[in-house]
Design a protein around this motif. Structure first.
Motif, PDB file in Angstrom:
ATOM      1  N   HIS A   1       0.839  -1.200   0.000  1.00 32.86           N
ATOM      2  CA  HIS A   1       0.000   0.000   0.000  1.00 32.86           C
ATOM      3  C   HIS A   1       0.872   1.248   0.000  1.00 32.86           C
ATOM      4  O   HIS A   1       0.588   2.222  -0.708  1.00 32.86           O
ATOM      5  N   GLY A   2       1.924   1.224   0.807  1.00 34.91           N
ATOM      6  CA  GLY A   2       2.808   2.393   0.859  1.00 34.91           C
ATOM      7  C   GLY A   2       3.500   2.633  -0.458  1.00 34.91           C
ATOM      8  O   GLY A   2       3.629   3.786  -0.905  1.00 34.91           O
ATOM      9  N   ASP A   3       3.975   1.569  -1.093  1.00 32.52           N
ATOM     10  CA  ASP A   3       4.654   1.717  -2.388  1.00 32.52           C
ATOM     11  C   ASP A   3       3.726   2.286  -3.447  1.00 32.52           C
ATOM     12  O   ASP A   3       4.181   2.948  -4.392  1.00 32.52           O
ATOM     13  N   GLN A   4       2.427   2.035  -3.308  1.00 32.82           N
ATOM     14  CA  GLN A   4       1.455   2.513  -4.288  1.00 32.82           C
ATOM     15  C   GLN A   4       0.789   3.823  -3.859  1.00 32.82           C
ATOM     16  O   GLN A   4      -0.186   4.257  -4.486  1.00 32.82           O
ATOM     17  N   GLY A   5       1.305   4.427  -2.791  1.00 39.34           N
ATOM     18  CA  GLY A   5       0.833   5.742  -2.371  1.00 39.34           C
ATOM     19  C   GLY A   5      -0.468   5.755  -1.621  1.00 39.34           C
ATOM     20  O   GLY A   5      -1.052   6.828  -1.424  1.00 39.34           O
TER      21      GLY A   5
ATOM     22  N   LEU B   1       9.009   0.294   9.495  1.00 36.98           N
ATOM     23  CA  LEU B   1      10.000   1.308   9.182  1.00 36.98           C
ATOM     24  C   LEU B   1       9.670   2.066   7.907  1.00 36.98           C
ATOM     25  O   LEU B   1      10.245   3.104   7.634  1.00 36.98           O
ATOM     26  N   SER B   2       8.716   1.585   7.126  1.00 34.58           N
ATOM     27  CA  SER B   2       8.473   2.165   5.807  1.00 34.58           C
ATOM     28  C   SER B   2       7.374   3.210   5.783  1.00 34.58           C
ATOM     29  O   SER B   2       7.151   3.825   4.752  1.00 34.58           O
ATOM     30  N   ASP B   3       6.674   3.440   6.920  1.00 34.36           N
ATOM     31  CA  ASP B   3       5.543   4.363   6.847  1.00 34.36           C
ATOM     32  C   ASP B   3       5.943   5.802   7.112  1.00 34.36           C
ATOM     33  O   ASP B   3       5.127   6.714   6.966  1.00 34.36           O
ATOM     34  N   GLY B   4       7.174   6.036   7.523  1.00 36.08           N
ATOM     35  CA  GLY B   4       7.639   7.406   7.723  1.00 36.08           C
ATOM     36  C   GLY B   4       7.217   8.028   9.029  1.00 36.08           C
ATOM     37  O   GLY B   4       7.580   9.167   9.318  1.00 36.08           O
ATOM     38  N   LEU B   5       6.445   7.340   9.817  1.00 35.50           N
ATOM     39  CA  LEU B   5       5.986   7.869  11.098  1.00 35.50           C
ATOM     40  C   LEU B   5       6.904   7.403  12.221  1.00 35.50           C
ATOM     41  O   LEU B   5       7.470   6.308  12.172  1.00 35.50           O
TER      42      LEU B   5
ATOM     43  N   LEU C   1       1.817  11.414   5.859  1.00 40.15           N
ATOM     44  CA  LEU C   1       0.865  10.531   5.177  1.00 40.15           C
ATOM     45  C   LEU C   1       0.278  11.153   3.913  1.00 40.15           C
ATOM     46  O   LEU C   1      -0.243  10.451   3.047  1.00 40.15           O
ATOM     47  N   GLY C   2       0.341  12.470   3.821  1.00 38.45           N
ATOM     48  CA  GLY C   2      -0.210  13.136   2.647  1.00 38.45           C
ATOM     49  C   GLY C   2      -1.709  13.239   2.654  1.00 38.45           C
ATOM     50  O   GLY C   2      -2.325  13.492   1.604  1.00 38.45           O
ATOM     51  N   GLU C   3      -2.331  13.068   3.806  1.00 38.45           N
ATOM     52  CA  GLU C   3      -3.778  13.176   3.916  1.00 38.45           C
ATOM     53  C   GLU C   3      -4.130  13.421   5.371  1.00 38.45           C
ATOM     54  O   GLU C   3      -3.338  13.111   6.267  1.00 38.45           O
ATOM     55  N   PRO C   4      -5.312  13.990   5.639  1.00 35.50           N
ATOM     56  CA  PRO C   4      -5.717  14.200   7.036  1.00 35.50           C
ATOM     57  C   PRO C   4      -5.784  12.866   7.769  1.00 35.50           C
ATOM     58  O   PRO C   4      -6.135  11.836   7.197  1.00 35.50           O
ATOM     59  N   VAL C   5      -5.439  12.923   9.064  1.00 34.04           N
ATOM     60  CA  VAL C   5      -5.501  11.685   9.858  1.00 34.04           C
ATOM     61  C   VAL C   5      -6.937  11.237  10.017  1.00 34.04           C
ATOM     62  O   VAL C   5      -7.257  10.058   9.846  1.00 34.04           O
ATOM     63  N   ARG C   6      -7.808  12.209  10.353  1.00 37.14           N
ATOM     64  CA  ARG C   6      -9.228  11.874  10.492  1.00 37.14           C
ATOM     65  C   ARG C   6      -9.921  12.210   9.188  1.00 37.14           C
ATOM     66  O   ARG C   6     -10.111  13.376   8.840  1.00 37.14           O
ATOM     67  N   THR C   7     -10.321  11.170   8.449  1.00 36.35           N
ATOM     68  CA  THR C   7     -10.936  11.373   7.127  1.00 36.35           C
ATOM     69  C   THR C   7     -12.429  11.139   7.155  1.00 36.35           C
ATOM     70  O   THR C   7     -13.089  11.218   6.132  1.00 36.35           O
ATOM     71  N   GLY C   8     -12.968  10.833   8.323  1.00 34.44           N
ATOM     72  CA  GLY C   8     -14.405  10.536   8.417  1.00 34.44           C
ATOM     73  C   GLY C   8     -14.694   9.066   8.216  1.00 34.44           C
ATOM     74  O   GLY C   8     -15.804   8.609   8.445  1.00 34.44           O
ATOM     75  N   ARG C   9     -13.675   8.296   7.766  1.00 33.90           N
ATOM     76  CA  ARG C   9     -13.849   6.852   7.603  1.00 33.90           C
ATOM     77  C   ARG C   9     -13.286   6.135   8.827  1.00 33.90           C
ATOM     78  O   ARG C   9     -12.292   6.553   9.393  1.00 33.90           O
TER      79      ARG C   9
ATOM     80  N   ALA D   1      -4.626   3.275   3.576  1.00 33.85           N
ATOM     81  CA  ALA D   1      -4.739   1.812   3.559  1.00 33.85           C
ATOM     82  C   ALA D   1      -3.526   1.168   4.219  1.00 33.85           C
ATOM     83  O   ALA D   1      -3.634   0.135   4.887  1.00 33.85           O
ATOM     84  N   ARG D   2      -2.353   1.805   4.022  1.00 36.93           N
ATOM     85  CA  ARG D   2      -1.155   1.272   4.672  1.00 36.93           C
ATOM     86  C   ARG D   2      -1.299   1.311   6.190  1.00 36.93           C
ATOM     87  O   ARG D   2      -0.954   0.365   6.903  1.00 36.93           O
ATOM     88  N   LEU D   3      -1.829   2.429   6.681  1.00 38.90           N
ATOM     89  CA  LEU D   3      -1.994   2.544   8.124  1.00 38.90           C
ATOM     90  C   LEU D   3      -3.011   1.534   8.644  1.00 38.90           C
ATOM     91  O   LEU D   3      -2.843   0.960   9.719  1.00 38.90           O
ATOM     92  N   THR D   4      -4.054   1.289   7.871  1.00 41.03           N
ATOM     93  CA  THR D   4      -5.029   0.264   8.262  1.00 41.03           C
ATOM     94  C   THR D   4      -4.366  -1.109   8.349  1.00 41.03           C
ATOM     95  O   THR D   4      -4.603  -1.879   9.290  1.00 41.03           O
TER      96      THR D   4
END
Length: 853
Positions: free
Chosen positions: A762-766, A797-801, A843-851, A770-773
């Motif tokens: 998921h991370g490699d595909q941006g 180690l690959s999620d950058g967090l 992550l390039g997106e809000p943490v809380r997305t409503g989902r 989904a990666r965090l899930t």
């Protein structure tokens, strides 16, 4: 069980009686140990407490003659139809613990055999069973009996002699009138308040007329006829009762307890009745199987000291009478043999010794089996006794001595059955205890063996060497009907390995069941643990830990509370299940406990090697690289020829080590080589395991082979899951599905790696959300179970967090407010807001997305 001595009152024990009654009536029943000198009243006190107990009472008594007989003190409650010694112990304890209101009184605890002592210790730990044990102060304690006496929760009651006032009350209550001051002073001086001494002294003096009643007071006539010792007084009482009563006492002094009919055959029922009226003997046991005992062990000690020559002759007579009694059990056989061991020579002695040695072997009392065999003198019984000796020596780990014993008697075997049994025991000894499979092969090549015996030995060697097809071709057929139980166990053993290796899951189940049936005999029962391990191992290998768990649970039902190697083996098997299911933290604890147990018992390598392998894999899947590398070296240093079938698993440990070093490509190459070797040998189970390892680390070259195996073996969970995993490599959505498939099969370490691979994809595909899930799913699967693999490390180690950012993001996506997160993690709200802001940038997106993830 009542005694003549109970016509005398219980005096001066009110406080102790109340204390013990409270201890055993409490919801958390405390075991009680009553300690004191011989004759001080320990047994009587325990009996009076037992009479007032509101529930079932079991009365157990240790004797000098029963100390050599496993479970001899519990013989009245042992099911004689149960031949498996492990099941026998478990069934006995279940009988004693089935009622929530149960009291077990153990008289003369230090005189119990070790197995009976273990039962007592288990009952003490049961919690809902009340236990009272008596201990004579002058009885030496073995380490086992000392452990029972020193039980951490036990209440110790030190029982003193009666005081002068209590002595006066005792005389008044027993004789119906007070004693003069002079007589009381003399009685107290001589007895120091010992009730048994008092009773014997008073009864002897009254019987001889030395005590007279004058104006309602007992006085001494002053004649110097009173013996100064308790032994002399009781001996005089026995003599005055008559020769036939002495006969009854002598028989029981040699071997109490004894069935009433056996004693009657030697002495007559009239003598038994007179001995009972005099208070020397009491009846116990059950209504169907009544037994006779002495009312006090001192009676036996007195007679043993004065009639040793006569008792030597009596031992033989009692042994013959027991042998002739109907329904003789293995425990009775051991008792007969122990009696014959110290008896004068008599017709049939060697037959009794051999039968007893056979029963001792079945009860795993190997030292006693050797002792009995060494006493056999008849050439006609030499082969049988030497065969038993060789078997016992092998089980004790003395392989060279066992081979010397068995080789010496091989040429003396007179029947095909004896030749067959000797060959099977020799081969087993060569394979396991001596680690010399070539010498076992030479036994199979013996031209005097029946073909079925030679095939069985060759088959087990092929199975252990990793040649399953040779086993299937040689051992599956009608030619093996009528083989002895040991031969059938070894054949089933080989077939379990062969069917497991080749993925024939239904045949695996059938052969395991046949093997379990073959272990239901005294001389094969100890093989049940090893057979269960093999059955469970191959179920785990094929991806079916559920069936493996049921097999181990069945073994637990049989072993129950049995001590020693069976318990250690069961702990190791539970640890193996933990590794298979991915409960790594639990598995580590269990396997460490088992390996310590094997070490403390001095077990030979062939017993602990399989569990050392499981412990190494647990270390690999817990990220414990130091332990993994140490155990790889340890296994190499203790390589054993009987574990060729485990070589693929041992080699995969090296692949795990490479992966933890970062050499993933090299690790995959090792796994694929192992898979190719297994494929050549048609070892399907180990081939699938090796392919699965490679796929878990991203191998893409084995899809076709994995799919072919899944198609050929659709009932093997690991084959089905490995094929799905191979197809999904690099496809994040499919990897998510594969993780769920693994979870359904209870293969949680594989599920964790699939979640990790999905997170990376998921991370490699941006797709950062989904990666965090996937990482959240990974944490739920792995963290509670103590799983940590190289793939998981790479994913995290690959999620950058940072670790803190990831923790806060997971809580936020679970619906927690900023203040709720701050309170939970003991941070300020502003710090939480800062972490969420920086995490959103990564992550390039809000943490809380409503989902909801």
């Amino acid at each position: 069980m009542s005694t003549g001595f109970e016509r005398w009152p219980l005096i001066g024990r009110t406080k102790e009686r109340a204390t013990i009654s409270r201890a055993i009536a409490d919801a958390h029943r405390r075991p009680v140990v009553i300690r004191g000198a011989g004759g001080i009243g320990k047994t009587r006190l325990a009996r009076e407490v037992g009479k007032a107990f509101n529930g079932t009472v079991f009365w157990v008594r240790g004797t000098l003659s029963g100390r050599h007989i496993p479970l001899g003190a519990f013989a009245a409650w042992v099911d004689p139809t149960v031949t498996d010694p492990l099941r026998r112990v478990n069934t006995l304890i279940e009988t004693m613990t089935s009622d929530r209101s149960t009291l077990v009184v153990v008289d003369d605890l230090p005189r119990l055999d070790d197995m009976s002592l273990f039962v007592v210790m288990t009952l003490m730990h049961a919690g809902h069973v009340a236990v009272i044990a008596t201990v004579r102060s002058d009885d030496p304690l073995t380490p086992t009996s000392a452990e029972v006496v020193d039980h951490e929760n036990a209440m110790l009651i030190e029982l003193p002699g009666l005081t002068e006032t209590e002595t006066a009350d005792y005389v008044f209550a027993g004789l119906g009138a007070p004693a003069s001051d002079e007589l009381l002073a003399s009685l107290f001086h001589r007895t120091r308040g010992n009730p048994l001494f008092l009773r014997a002294l008073l009864e002897h003096s009254r019987d001889t007329g030395d005590l007279t009643l004058s104006d309602g007071v007992w006085i001494s006539a002053g004649r110097p006829s009173l013996p100064d010792s308790l032994s002399a007084m009781l001996a005089n009482r026995c003599e005055s009762a008559g020769a036939d009563v002495i006969d009854v006492i002598d028989v029981l002094a040699v071997a109490e307890p004894l069935p009433v009919p056996v004693v009657a055959e030697l002495t007559g029922y009239g003598a038994i009745e007179r001995a009972e009226r005099h208070g020397f003997v009491a009846t116990g046991g059950t209504a169907v199987h009544p037994e006779l005992r002495l009312t006090h062990p001192i009676l036996g000690e007195i007679r043993r000291a004065s009639a040793s020559v006569r008792h030597s002759r009596l031992r033989g007579q009692i042994a013959r009478a027991l042998a002739a009694a109907p329904g003789t059990s293995s425990m009775s056989g051991i008792k007969q043999a122990v009696l014959a061991l110290d008896a004068e020579d008599f017709d049939g002695r060697d037959q009794i010794l051999v039968a007893g040695a056979h029963a001792a072997l079945g009860s795993t009392d190997l030292a006693l089996a050797l002792q009995l065999c060494a006493a056999v003198r008849s050439p006609d019984r030499s082969v049988q006794s030497q065969l038993i000796s060789g078997y016992a020596l092998s089980l004790l780990g003395q392989g060279d001595a066992a081979e010397a014993t068995l080789a010496a008697v091989t040429g003396q075997a007179a029947t095909p059955e004896e030749i067959e049994l000797i060959a099977l025991v020799r081969a087993n000894n060569h394979v396991w205890t001596r680690d010399r499979p070539d010498e076992a092969r030479s036994v199979a090549d013996n031209e005097n063996l029946r073909p079925r015996t030679a095939a069985t030995i060759s088959g087990i060697l092929d199975a252990l060497s990793g040649r399953p097809c040779a086993v299937l071709n040689a051992l599956d057929g009608p030619a093996f009907s009528g083989v002895p139980p040991l031969g059938e166990v070894l054949r089933c053993w080989a077939m379990v390995i062969a069917t497991g290796e080749t993925g024939r899951v239904h045949d695996l189940t059938a052969w395991a069941a046949a093997g379990y049936a073959a272990t239901d005999t005294p001389t094969t029962a100890h093989h049940r643990s090893a057979l269960t391990h093999l059955h469970a191992y191959f179920c785990c290998l094929l991806g079916d830990p559920g069936t493996a768990g049921r097999a181990v649970a069945d073994l637990a039902d049989i072993i129950g509370f049995a001590p020693g190697l069976p318990r250690v083996w069961l702990t190791g098997a539970d640890g193996m299940l933990g590794v298979a299911c991915g409960n790594i933290s639990l598995a580590t604890r269990l396997l460490d406990t088992a390996l310590r147990g094997f070490d403390e018992l001095g077990a030979p390598p062939f017993m602990w090697i399989p569990f050392c392998l499981e412990r190494a894999e647990a270390a690999a899947m817990a990220g414990d690289r130091a332990t993994l590398d140490t155990l790889i070296t340890h296994l190499a240093d203790h390589a054993h020829g009987a574990f060729g079938f485990l070589r693929p698993r041992i080699d995969l440990l090296k692949a795990w080590s490479l992966a933890w070093q970062g050499a993933v490509t090299a690790a995959i190459a090792v796994a694929l080589r192992i898979a190719d070797d297994a494929r050549t040998a048609e070892r399907v189970g180990h081939e699938i395991l090796a392919l699965q390892f490679a796929v878990r680390f991203g191998a893409t070259t084995c899809v076709a082979r994995a799919e072919l195996l899944a198609e050929s073996f659709p009932d093997l969970p690991r084959a089905v899951a490995t094929a799905a995993h191979a197809r999904a490599v690099g496809d994040a959505q499919k990897l998510d599905q594969v993780a769920e498939l693994y979870t359904g099969f209870d293969l949680h370490t594989c599920a964790a790696d699939a979640h990790a691979a999905a997170a990376i994809a998921h991370g490699d595909q941006g797709r950062n959300g989904a990666r965090l899930t996937a990482l959240e799913n990974l944490a739920r699967t792995a963290d509670p179970r103590g799983i940590a693999t190289p793939m998981m490390t790479a994913a995290r180690l690959s999620d950058g967090l940072s670790a803190r950012q990831r923790e806060i993001v997971i809580l936020a996506r679970a619906g927690a407010s900023n203040k709720g997160i701050a309170d939970k993690l003991q941070l300020s709200v502003r710090t939480v807001e800062g972490h969420l802001y920086r995490a959103a940038r990564v992550l390039g997106e809000p943490v809380r997305t409503g989902r909801r993830h």
